[in-house]
Design an enzyme around this catalytic site. Structure first.
Site, PDB file in Angstrom:
ATOM      1  CG  ASN A 135       9.076   3.585  -8.311  1.00 19.96           C
ATOM      2  OD1 ASN A 135       8.389   2.817  -8.090  1.00 19.96           O
ATOM      3  ND2 ASN A 135       8.116   4.659  -8.972  1.00 19.96           N
ATOM      4  CG  HIS A 138       8.579   4.396   6.081  1.00 23.81           C
ATOM      5  ND1 HIS A 138       8.203   5.571   5.619  1.00 23.81           N
ATOM      6  CD2 HIS A 138       8.781   4.994   7.917  1.00 23.81           C
ATOM      7  CE1 HIS A 138       8.274   6.362   6.323  1.00 23.81           C
ATOM      8  NE2 HIS A 138       8.508   5.891   7.711  1.00 23.81           N
ATOM      9  CG  HIS A 185       3.605   0.516  -6.038  1.00 20.44           C
ATOM     10  ND1 HIS A 185       4.351  -0.262  -6.768  1.00 20.44           N
ATOM     11  CD2 HIS A 185       4.009   1.520  -6.043  1.00 20.44           C
ATOM     12  CE1 HIS A 185       4.985   0.992  -7.201  1.00 20.44           C
ATOM     13  NE2 HIS A 185       4.516   2.514  -6.500  1.00 20.44           N
TER      14      HIS A 185
HETATM   15 FE1  HDD Z   1       4.729   5.122  -3.193  1.00 20.41          FE
HETATM   16  C1  HDD Z   1       3.979   2.109  -2.297  1.00 20.41           C
HETATM   17  C2  HDD Z   1       7.386   3.303  -4.837  1.00 20.41           C
HETATM   18  C3  HDD Z   1       6.214   8.163  -4.718  1.00 20.41           C
HETATM   19  C4  HDD Z   1       2.765   7.041  -2.058  1.00 20.41           C
HETATM   20  N1  HDD Z   1       5.891   3.016  -3.273  1.00 20.41           N
HETATM   21  C5  HDD Z   1       4.995   1.865  -3.018  1.00 20.41           C
HETATM   22  C6  HDD Z   1       5.609   0.829  -3.176  1.00 20.41           C
HETATM   23  C7  HDD Z   1       6.926   1.176  -4.037  1.00 20.41           C
HETATM   24  C8  HDD Z   1       6.798   2.525  -4.482  1.00 20.41           C
HETATM   25  C9  HDD Z   1       8.065  -0.146  -4.662  1.00 20.41           C
HETATM   26  C10 HDD Z   1       5.189  -0.264  -3.165  1.00 20.41           C
HETATM   27  C11 HDD Z   1       6.098  -1.371  -1.799  1.00 20.41           C
HETATM   28  C12 HDD Z   1       5.427  -2.566  -1.446  1.00 20.41           C
HETATM   29  O1  HDD Z   1       6.019  -3.411  -2.390  1.00 20.41           O
HETATM   30  O2  HDD Z   1       4.925  -2.388  -0.488  1.00 20.41           O
HETATM   31  N2  HDD Z   1       6.655   5.993  -4.619  1.00 20.41           N
HETATM   32  C13 HDD Z   1       7.237   4.616  -4.886  1.00 20.41           C
HETATM   33  C14 HDD Z   1       8.798   5.638  -5.422  1.00 20.41           C
HETATM   34  C15 HDD Z   1       8.300   7.146  -5.456  1.00 20.41           C
HETATM   35  C16 HDD Z   1       6.737   7.267  -4.878  1.00 20.41           C
HETATM   36  C17 HDD Z   1       9.976   5.223  -6.462  1.00 20.41           C
HETATM   37  C18 HDD Z   1       8.226   7.846  -5.992  1.00 20.41           C
HETATM   38  C19 HDD Z   1       9.802   8.185  -6.167  1.00 20.41           C
HETATM   39  N3  HDD Z   1       4.447   7.213  -2.585  1.00 20.41           N
HETATM   40  C20 HDD Z   1       5.656   8.458  -3.664  1.00 20.41           C
HETATM   41  C21 HDD Z   1       4.879   9.178  -3.206  1.00 20.41           C
HETATM   42  C22 HDD Z   1       3.967   9.098  -2.570  1.00 20.41           C
HETATM   43  C23 HDD Z   1       3.658   7.604  -2.349  1.00 20.41           C
HETATM   44  C24 HDD Z   1       4.650  10.467  -3.742  1.00 20.41           C
HETATM   45  C25 HDD Z   1       2.530  10.032  -1.469  1.00 20.41           C
HETATM   46  C26 HDD Z   1       2.948  11.068  -0.572  1.00 20.41           C
HETATM   47  N4  HDD Z   1       3.070   4.441  -2.117  1.00 20.41           N
HETATM   48  C27 HDD Z   1       2.629   5.470  -1.305  1.00 20.41           C
HETATM   49  C28 HDD Z   1       1.878   4.970  -0.242  1.00 20.41           C
HETATM   50  C29 HDD Z   1       1.861   2.979  -0.361  1.00 20.41           C
HETATM   51  C30 HDD Z   1       3.337   3.320  -1.408  1.00 20.41           C
HETATM   52  C31 HDD Z   1       0.073   5.047  -0.353  1.00 20.41           C
HETATM   53  C32 HDD Z   1       1.189   2.127  -0.455  1.00 20.41           C
HETATM   54  C33 HDD Z   1       1.628   0.767  -0.311  1.00 20.41           C
HETATM   55  C34 HDD Z   1       2.543   1.374   0.590  1.00 20.41           C
HETATM   56  O3  HDD Z   1       2.971   2.633   0.406  1.00 20.41           O
HETATM   57  O4  HDD Z   1       3.049   0.875   1.377  1.00 20.41           O
HETATM   58  O5  HDD Z   1       2.086   4.958   0.936  1.00 20.41           O
END
Ligand code: HDD
Length: 706
Positions: free
Chosen positions: A137, A328, A64
């Site tokens: 999402n 978060h 993202h």
């Molecule tokens: Fe995630 C970012 C949505 C599964 C780990 N995720 C991130 C963002 C969105 C989502 C919208 C961007 C937030 C922003 O604009 O700053 N992610 C989802 C959805 C998931 C999902 C709807 C499944 C239902 N994500 C998911 C899993 C993991 C992560 C299973 C790890 C175990 N996601 C992250 C992250 C991020 C992230 C690495 C990258 C930047 C952040 O978090 O702040 O932690």
């Protein structure tokens, strides 16, 4: 639109200063010994300026990375007290401030907007009792069931590590290799290949919290819930050829659209809806509610409207707001709680952890965009970039007597957060429940609920994605997975990518196995075999043109009053237009040319409108760009508006024979709307054509080059 930057706080000051507040007298030359001599260390202004510049970048989000955001507010329609005690869900007169960040998932920070991808839809509610983040999402399910697979998923879809190719694209061997070995991803793959993967606008897509969460009311009763954002306009998507071209012509297509619509006062609006399943009905349905690869069909678990969100303010500074915002899924308030969904559980670790690298330490909650509007009080202290002073003097521990026991614990009836006392027991194992092993039911449900054109788009998207995969064995494995979803779809995909379709006996065997497994697993459970609410086409109301952008083609001699009428009419309906001509300034002071052909493209508009006027039409007939614009607009099934002799222009295009003549001077192909003049009747027909968005009847007419 007036593009002059707004006067920001700080620009009100007359003088530039250093970061220490000292007024600067000269910033164009470094301090030197003589005009041609060396720069000297004395130049503290130079060193401070350069040091700061050298450290401007922070690590981009691991997923993202590319996003755009907006401020706004949320208001409930009626109290949700029977279901949740969350304060921001109680009072319809109360506006809760929000900040929403939309994003693509795979591309780097500077990648194009219109790639085929999932879109992030993350909302921070600054509620009076602390921040609540709904990190969702634009698709209601996910690729994997357990967070432990997330690094593998993301590694497979990101550019391959040796060459860092491809950028912002799933269409490569690594991703499809992984997917072919992960049947649990099949449902999500259907969504990604569908039109949902290329939204026209962030304000014209749905958002989903994906996981099952809980609402808890004041009596401690729990409901399992799924949260949805529904846009208040119809949803809209791009067609694939258009999306790829827009990625080059305007890589900021979705970002610009969001920014401009808010500047224009066309505020994106979404309705928050909830699906609820009482605790006791957890096992009533033919899907496991803890499985994030499953949705709850709306036909089975209806949506309740909760409230409305309006995005009415653009950020003032991209970095300090859109980039530094930290979401978060564990940022919860009393009245909303978690479940044992193993994907959600893993996310609860990842989002805090990632901020330590991205935002440099544990104090990111103090950044202005992340700061709760509720008061923060605890014994945490110090750390890199700490700003917050708790004013505790000597007492930084709990329990204490020296500060009268403060800050003290909040009882549950004063919204102290208490986790739902769910009973849990079991052996420590690495495993999944049986219900999670049904990988195909809902992939089939999704595909079969689409209209024919939506199905065609899914097949064509698979041709593109898999057509880019070099290893035939991977293509074959994916096709075999598709046979578990829908045999007809799998066969069509196979034929488009040079894979031999399976023999009928093999197909029958697969289908029987799938059926037997599903029947055995779900016997006696509630289910549906058709879910019209999954189809963007079936739910389309076609009653609004809000956010539509029309390209008005005109040359010298064009009827300026037609242009003005059209522009006024569009504005009345919260839509927009740009005048496109071969050169800027061709109309002198009479009419502003917004774009020349070289600075724009038909793919950046929802419709093309050709203005009447003899000289203008003759000039356009000589201009390949004008002809290309119209051909391409037609090919992408978008409406075309024609006034007076503008119809004659079609004679020059490839669509001439395809558009059936309907009486003199009238062109009646659905979506090609003509009128002798810009009358009410014309506008009423044009409105219908625009509100329909696409005129799919044309999509089989492939003769049009574009
Ligand atoms: Fe995630 C970012 C949505 C599964 C780990 N995720 C991130 C963002 C969105 C989502 C919208 C961007 C937030 C922003 O604009 O700053 N992610 C989802 C959805 C998931 C999902 C709807 C499944 C239902 N994500 C998911 C899993 C993991 C992560 C299973 C790890 C175990 N996601 C992250 C992250 C991020 C992230 C690495 C990258 C930047 C952040 O978090 O702040 O932690």
């Amino acid at each position: 639109m007036d593009n002059k930057p707004k006067n920001q706080p700080g620009q009100e000051h007359d003088y530039m200063t250093t970061n220490q507040g000292v007024k600067i007298n000269h910033t164009d030359d470094s301090l030197k010994i003589g005009e041609r001599g060396p720069t000297i260390m004395d130049d503290h202004h130079f060193r401070e300026k350069m040091m700061h510049f050298d450290h401007e970048r922070i690590p981009e989000r691991v997923v993202h990375a590319r996003g755009s955001a907006a401020h706004g507010y949320f208001q409930v329609y009626e109290s949700m007290a029977p279901y949740s005690k969350a304060k921001f869900l109680q009072d319809p007169s109360k506006k809760t401030p929000v900040f929403v960040r939309f994003s693509t998932v795979v591309g780097f920070k500077g990648s194009a907007d219109t790639v085929r991808d999932v879109r992030g839809f993350a909302t921070k509610f600054y509620t009076e009792e602390g921040n609540y983040d709904l990190v969702g999402n634009n698709m209601p399910v996910f690729f994997i069931q357990d967070a432990i697979k997330f690094p593998d998923l993301v590694h497979s879809i990101k550019p391959e590590p040796d060459k860092e190719i491809p950028q912002a694209a799933a269409a490569h061997d690594s991703f499809w290799d992984f997917i072919s070995l992960m049947p649990e991803s099949m449902h999500m793959i259907m969504w990604v290949l569908s039109d949902r993967g290329v939204p026209r606008s962030y304000s014209k897509m749905e958002g989903f919290g994906v996981h099952t969460f809980r609402f808890i009311n004041n009596e401690g009763k729990s409901h399992f819930i799924k949260l949805h954002w529904k846009p208040l306009t119809d949803m809209a998507s791009l067609v694939w050829d258009e999306a790829q071209k827009a990625a080059g012509k305007d890589p900021d297509f979705n970002r610009r659209d969001l920014w401009e619509s808010i500047e224009m006062g066309n505020y994106p609006e979404f309705e928050l809806c909830v699906q609820m399943i009482p605790e006791e009905d957890e096992h009533k349905f033919a899907f496991d509610i803890l499985d994030a690869t499953k949705l709850w069909p709306e036909e089975l678990v209806p949506l309740k409207k909760v409230g409305k969100m309006v995005l009415d303010r653009n950020p003032e500074d991209f970095f300090t707001e859109t980039e530094q915002v930290a979401f978060h899924p564990g940022h919860l308030v009393s009245g909303i709680d978690l479940t044992n969904d193993p994907l959600l559980q893993g996310r609860l670790f990842s989002y805090l952890d990632t901020q330590l690298t991205r935002l440099g330490g544990p104090n990111f909650a103090e950044l202005p965009i992340n700061r709760p509007h509720a008061k923060v009080e605890n014994n945490q202290q110090d750390g890199i970039m700490r700003h917050h002073n708790n004013h505790r003097n000597a007492v930084n521990y709990y329990p204490n007597t020296r500060a009268d026991g403060k800050p003290k614990m909040a009882p549950e009836d004063e919204q102290g957060y208490v986790h739902y006392p769910q009973e849990v027991s079991g052996k420590k194992i690495r495993g999944r429940s049986e219900g999670f092993k049904d990988h195909y039911s809902q992939a089939t449900l999704f595909y079969r609920s689409m209209t024919d054109i939506e199905k065609k788009h899914i097949v064509e998207a698979a041709w593109f994605e898999l057509g880019k995969v070099k290893e035939m064995a991977i293509r074959e494995r994916v096709v075999k997975q598709f046979y578990h979803i829908d045999a007809d779809m799998a066969k069509q995909v196979a034929e488009g990518i040079g894979v031999k379709p399976l023999e009928q006996s093999e197909v029958d065997k697969i289908q029987q196995e799938v059926k037997a497994f599903q029947e055995n697993l779900w016997s006696g459970k509630e289910n549906v075999t058709d879910s019209p609410s999954l189809s963007m086409e079936k739910v389309k109301k076609a009653d609004s043109i809000k956010g539509v952008k029309v390209g008005i083609l005109a040359e010298k001699g064009a009827n300026v009053s037609t242009v003005n009428k059209l522009k006024d009419w569009l504005k009345e309906h919260n839509a927009d237009a740009e005048v496109v001509a071969s050169q800027f300034g061709v109309f002198g002071d009479e009419l502003k040319v917004d774009k020349s052909y070289i600075t724009t493209a038909s793919v950046l508009y929802d419709s093309i409108f050709i203005v009447d006027g003899k000289e203008s039409i003759e000039a356009m007939a000589e201009n390949g760009d004008s002809i290309h614009f119209v051909n391409e607009c037609y090919k992408h099934c978008k409406p075309i508006g024609l006034i007076g002799n503008a119809s004659e222009f079609l004679e020059n295009t490839s669509i001439r024979k395809l558009v059936q003549a309907n009486g003199e001077g009238n062109w009646s192909d659905k979506g090609v709307v003509s009128g002798k003049e810009a009358s009410d009747d014309f506008f009423s027909d044009y409105f219908k054509a625009l509100a329909m968005q696409r005129h799919w009847g044309r999509s089989s007419k492939n003769k049009v080059p574009a």
